[in-house]
Design a protein around this motif. Structure first.
Motif, PDB file in Angstrom:
ATOM      1  N   PRO A  44     -15.586 -10.570  21.636  1.00 26.34           N
ATOM      2  CA  PRO A  44     -16.205 -11.417  22.659  1.00 26.34           C
ATOM      3  C   PRO A  44     -17.403 -12.187  22.128  1.00 26.34           C
ATOM      4  O   PRO A  44     -17.645 -13.331  22.539  1.00 26.34           O
ATOM      5  CB  PRO A  44     -16.629 -10.400  23.730  1.00 26.34           C
ATOM      6  CG  PRO A  44     -15.668  -9.267  23.570  1.00 26.34           C
ATOM      7  CD  PRO A  44     -15.421  -9.177  22.100  1.00 26.34           C
ATOM      8  N   GLU A  45     -18.144 -11.573  21.221  1.00 28.02           N
ATOM      9  CA  GLU A  45     -19.312 -12.254  20.658  1.00 28.02           C
ATOM     10  C   GLU A  45     -18.915 -13.533  19.924  1.00 28.02           C
ATOM     11  O   GLU A  45     -19.613 -14.567  20.008  1.00 28.02           O
ATOM     12  CB  GLU A  45     -20.059 -11.316  19.700  1.00 28.02           C
ATOM     13  CG  GLU A  45     -20.734 -10.126  20.360  1.00 28.02           C
ATOM     14  CD  GLU A  45     -19.761  -9.025  20.749  1.00 28.02           C
ATOM     15  OE1 GLU A  45     -20.143  -8.156  21.555  1.00 28.02           O
ATOM     16  OE2 GLU A  45     -18.607  -9.042  20.251  1.00 28.02           O
ATOM     17  N   GLN A  51     -18.077 -16.155  22.546  1.00 29.70           N
ATOM     18  CA  GLN A  51     -19.319 -16.674  23.145  1.00 29.70           C
ATOM     19  C   GLN A  51     -19.970 -17.710  22.238  1.00 29.70           C
ATOM     20  O   GLN A  51     -20.547 -18.703  22.706  1.00 29.70           O
ATOM     21  CB  GLN A  51     -20.295 -15.509  23.391  1.00 29.70           C
ATOM     22  CG  GLN A  51     -19.881 -14.556  24.492  1.00 29.70           C
ATOM     23  CD  GLN A  51     -20.408 -14.987  25.846  1.00 29.70           C
ATOM     24  OE1 GLN A  51     -20.787 -16.131  26.041  1.00 29.70           O
ATOM     25  NE2 GLN A  51     -20.395 -14.073  26.800  1.00 29.70           N
ATOM     26  N   LYS A  52     -19.843 -17.496  20.945  1.00 28.27           N
ATOM     27  CA  LYS A  52     -20.443 -18.415  19.986  1.00 28.27           C
ATOM     28  C   LYS A  52     -19.658 -19.723  19.872  1.00 28.27           C
ATOM     29  O   LYS A  52     -20.246 -20.801  19.736  1.00 28.27           O
ATOM     30  CB  LYS A  52     -20.523 -17.736  18.614  1.00 28.27           C
ATOM     31  CG  LYS A  52     -21.082 -18.588  17.505  1.00 28.27           C
ATOM     32  CD  LYS A  52     -21.089 -17.824  16.175  1.00 28.27           C
ATOM     33  CE  LYS A  52     -21.586 -18.706  15.037  1.00 28.27           C
ATOM     34  NZ  LYS A  52     -21.562 -17.979  13.726  1.00 28.27           N
ATOM     35  N   ASP A 104     -17.810 -23.043  25.113  1.00 31.14           N
ATOM     36  CA  ASP A 104     -18.798 -23.329  26.162  1.00 31.14           C
ATOM     37  C   ASP A 104     -18.536 -22.529  27.431  1.00 31.14           C
ATOM     38  O   ASP A 104     -19.440 -22.347  28.252  1.00 31.14           O
ATOM     39  CB  ASP A 104     -18.779 -24.832  26.497  1.00 31.14           C
ATOM     40  CG  ASP A 104     -19.127 -25.686  25.300  1.00 31.14           C
ATOM     41  OD1 ASP A 104     -20.261 -25.562  24.795  1.00 31.14           O
ATOM     42  OD2 ASP A 104     -18.262 -26.466  24.853  1.00 31.14           O
ATOM     43  N   ALA A 105     -17.301 -22.090  27.620  1.00 33.45           N
ATOM     44  CA  ALA A 105     -16.949 -21.263  28.778  1.00 33.45           C
ATOM     45  C   ALA A 105     -15.755 -20.399  28.400  1.00 33.45           C
ATOM     46  O   ALA A 105     -14.918 -20.793  27.576  1.00 33.45           O
ATOM     47  CB  ALA A 105     -16.635 -22.116  30.000  1.00 33.45           C
ATOM     48  N   ILE A 106     -15.681 -19.225  29.013  1.00 30.59           N
ATOM     49  CA  ILE A 106     -14.582 -18.284  28.762  1.00 30.59           C
ATOM     50  C   ILE A 106     -14.008 -17.861  30.106  1.00 30.59           C
ATOM     51  O   ILE A 106     -14.750 -17.472  31.018  1.00 30.59           O
ATOM     52  CB  ILE A 106     -15.073 -17.035  27.999  1.00 30.59           C
ATOM     53  CG1 ILE A 106     -15.700 -17.431  26.659  1.00 30.59           C
ATOM     54  CG2 ILE A 106     -13.933 -16.041  27.790  1.00 30.59           C
ATOM     55  CD1 ILE A 106     -16.489 -16.310  26.005  1.00 30.59           C
ATOM     56  N   PHE A 131     -16.688  -7.239  27.045  1.00 30.31           N
ATOM     57  CA  PHE A 131     -17.441  -8.431  27.455  1.00 30.31           C
ATOM     58  C   PHE A 131     -18.699  -8.070  28.240  1.00 30.31           C
ATOM     59  O   PHE A 131     -19.552  -8.929  28.458  1.00 30.31           O
ATOM     60  CB  PHE A 131     -16.560  -9.339  28.313  1.00 30.31           C
ATOM     61  CG  PHE A 131     -15.636 -10.224  27.533  1.00 30.31           C
ATOM     62  CD1 PHE A 131     -16.042 -11.488  27.112  1.00 30.31           C
ATOM     63  CD2 PHE A 131     -14.359  -9.811  27.216  1.00 30.31           C
ATOM     64  CE1 PHE A 131     -15.192 -12.320  26.409  1.00 30.31           C
ATOM     65  CE2 PHE A 131     -13.491 -10.620  26.500  1.00 30.31           C
ATOM     66  CZ  PHE A 131     -13.908 -11.881  26.090  1.00 30.31           C
ATOM     67  N   VAL A 143     -21.624 -11.981  33.552  1.00 24.17           N
ATOM     68  CA  VAL A 143     -21.940 -12.405  32.179  1.00 24.17           C
ATOM     69  C   VAL A 143     -21.993 -13.930  32.136  1.00 24.17           C
ATOM     70  O   VAL A 143     -21.052 -14.595  32.585  1.00 24.17           O
ATOM     71  CB  VAL A 143     -20.888 -11.885  31.181  1.00 24.17           C
ATOM     72  CG1 VAL A 143     -21.219 -12.312  29.762  1.00 24.17           C
ATOM     73  CG2 VAL A 143     -20.790 -10.365  31.269  1.00 24.17           C
ATOM     74  N   LYS A 157     -21.469 -17.674  31.529  1.00 21.30           N
ATOM     75  CA  LYS A 157     -20.356 -18.529  31.122  1.00 21.30           C
ATOM     76  C   LYS A 157     -19.021 -17.793  30.967  1.00 21.30           C
ATOM     77  O   LYS A 157     -18.084 -18.322  30.374  1.00 21.30           O
ATOM     78  CB  LYS A 157     -20.693 -19.339  29.860  1.00 21.30           C
ATOM     79  CG  LYS A 157     -20.695 -18.613  28.525  1.00 21.30           C
ATOM     80  CD  LYS A 157     -21.036 -19.615  27.405  1.00 21.30           C
ATOM     81  CE  LYS A 157     -20.883 -19.006  26.025  1.00 21.30           C
ATOM     82  NZ  LYS A 157     -21.246 -19.967  24.958  1.00 21.30           N
ATOM     83  N   VAL A 158     -18.900 -16.592  31.542  1.00 24.22           N
ATOM     84  CA  VAL A 158     -17.645 -15.850  31.544  1.00 24.22           C
ATOM     85  C   VAL A 158     -17.104 -15.760  32.965  1.00 24.22           C
ATOM     86  O   VAL A 158     -17.802 -15.290  33.873  1.00 24.22           O
ATOM     87  CB  VAL A 158     -17.815 -14.431  30.957  1.00 24.22           C
ATOM     88  CG1 VAL A 158     -16.504 -13.643  31.060  1.00 24.22           C
ATOM     89  CG2 VAL A 158     -18.257 -14.508  29.503  1.00 24.22           C
TER      90      VAL A 158
END
Length: 492
Positions: free
Chosen positions: A239-240, A243-244, A247-249, A426, A450, A452-453
């Protein structure tokens, strides 16, 4: 309205089936769709009600009276445009949806409902045959990157919607082909996988990037230790890293944790979850080789669970050549006909006999498994007891114990939750049932705790229907788009 008196002149027309001996020889679809004349008579029955309960009964709110009228006028092209305005994949729902819209049809109060599902299938099959289903590439790009994790109907619908407004969408799937449980769950005889493949090609042309064989989760044991959830991933992304890179998940991984049967003898060989059994046959149908495939040839099969997944196990076992197939249902046998004045327009509880049941199956109701028995480590039978329900509580019926022979036991008792290890990786907060906690509010809907998740489909609402997954995928796409751009033109 196609014909004012149509509902008085025409009876409901059911889709046909190929004969049982013929269809048991393969895993092909066997439903015979409506021809043009039959479709015309069927849509003529639609009354274009002032309050069309069919629309509210449909989770994606298909504009049913309108496309019925268009089919009556032989305006099939506008019919598919109307259908596509609310449903990205009518060829999925037109085959495997239980059609809550029909339960809500006003005719269903005291007559047979309009065959809405068969009309939906006729429209989309006609559209593919005519070449009307084409990619809808975005008019501009936004420069925003979105990761969609899970390629079932929720993930596919969301990815398609987001790509069409210009986002750079990557759809991740842990197994080797796109489709989620549509691909590795629903048998081919209910929905052939060419329907998924055509949509994948369309979505690729619209800009969606597909990454199969990629598990998103912790680097070690991403599904949890000793998980029975199907996982044919070749690599893992944390997940990290998502995230990097994005822009959205949007998490659309479904609710894959099967309900287990905690009784003595559960550790015997020959006892498997339905979702160990069904995906393997789908994989073989796709041309792959499966080592030590679970098969029912010549075996006495008992399917524990009376729902659609259990029915799929029945149909697959019959095609394997099982010696016998028995399906257990814990609840009492429901009535053959519902009390329509009491249940309409809601989904009624009534006896439902699937095409798989008609192919050969003994159905046992109000029965509970007390113990799984075996010899030399392998299951040979079940000890059962009859149950009855009093004041909402289950009670065993004294003196009703019996032992049934079984060489293969398939557990099809539904799904309890998403795989918790994925949500935990996450850091997503869960509700009381283990689902991702997120609302469906117009503003801020589908967002998790979380940043942007987001989460949509069965991973958020729990085990549900394909049509609900499509609805949530579409709505979540709008929320993600609004989060990225500050506004959204996508439909809700």
């Amino acid at each position: 309205m196609g014909k004012i008196t149509g509902f008085m002149e025409h009876e409901r027309i059911e889709e046909g089936y190929k004969p049982v001996p013929e269809r048991l020889k393969n895993y092909k679809e066997f439903v015979i769709g409506l021809d043009d004349a039959q479709a015309n008579k069927q849509v003529a029955r639609c009354m274009d009600c002032g309050t069309p309960f069919c629309i509210s009964g449909c989770p994606v709110n298909n504009i049913i009276p309108d496309f019925n009228d268009m089919v009556f006028q032989a305006d099939w092209k506008n019919a598919i445009e109307t259908l596509h305005s609310t449903n990205n994949f009518p060829e999925f729902t037109g085959r495997i949806c239980p059609a809550p819209c029909e339960a809500a049809c006003t005719l269903n109060v005291n007559d047979d409902a309009v065959g809405i599902k068969s009309i939906e299938r006729a429209i989309i099959d006609r559209a593919w045959a005519e070449g009307w289903v084409q990619p809808q590439a975005p008019k501009h790009t936004t420069g925003k990157k979105v990761a969609v994790v899970g390629s079932g109907p929720a993930g596919m619908a969301a990815a398609q919607q987001l790509a069409r407004v210009g986002h750079d969408v990557t759809l991740f799937e842990k197994n080797d082909r796109i489709g989620g449980l549509l691909r590795y769950g629903i048998p081919d005889f209910k929905m052939e996988k060419v329907h998924i493949d055509r949509r994948v090609e369309q979505m690729q042309a619209e800009g969606v990037t597909f990454r199969t064989g990629v598990m998103v989760g912790k680097a070690q044991d991403p599904l949890g230790k000793d998980s029975k959830v199907t996982n044919w991933a070749r690599e893992t992304i944390t997940p990290e890293q998502l995230q990097k890179d994005f822009d959205a998940i949007l998490l659309t991984g479904g609710a894959e944790q099967s309900r287990d049967l905690p009784v003595s003898g559960r550790d015997l060989s020959g006892i498997h979850f339905a979702m160990e059994f069904l995906p393997q046959q789908n994989k073989v149908n796709a041309g792959d080789k499966v080592r030590d495939q679970l098969r029912a040839d010549g075996k006495h099969v008992i399917v524990i669970g009376g729902g659609d997944t259990g029915s799929d196990c029945v149909g697959t076992s019959n095609r394997h050549g099982a010696a016998s197939v028995t399906q257990f249902e814990l609840m009492s046998e429901p009535p053959e006909e519902e009390n329509r004045p009491m249940t309409w327009p809601y989904w009624p509880i009534k006896l439902r006999t699937s095409s798989s049941h008609e192919e050969g199956c003994d159905r046992e109701f109000a029965i509970s498994t007390k113990e799984l028995i075996g010899d030399k480590g392998k299951v040979t039978g079940l000890k059962t007891v009859r149950v009855e329900w009093k004041d909402g509580k289950m009670q065993e019926v004294a003196g009703s114990e019996q032992t049934l022979k079984a060489d293969l036991v398939l557990l099809a008792m539904g799904f309890v939750s998403p795989v918790s290890a994925v949500l935990d990786a996450f850091g997503v907060e869960k509700d009381g049932r283990g689902n991702a906690k997120a609302t469906t509010d117009f503003t801020g809907g589908y967002a998790t705790n979380v940043p942007k998740v987001f989460a949509a489909g069965d991973i958020r609402r729990g085990q549900s229907l394909v049509v609900w997954a499509i609805r949530e995928g579409r709505q979540a796409a709008r929320s993600v788009d609004e989060f990225l751009m500050g506004y959204s033109d996508l439909p809700r």
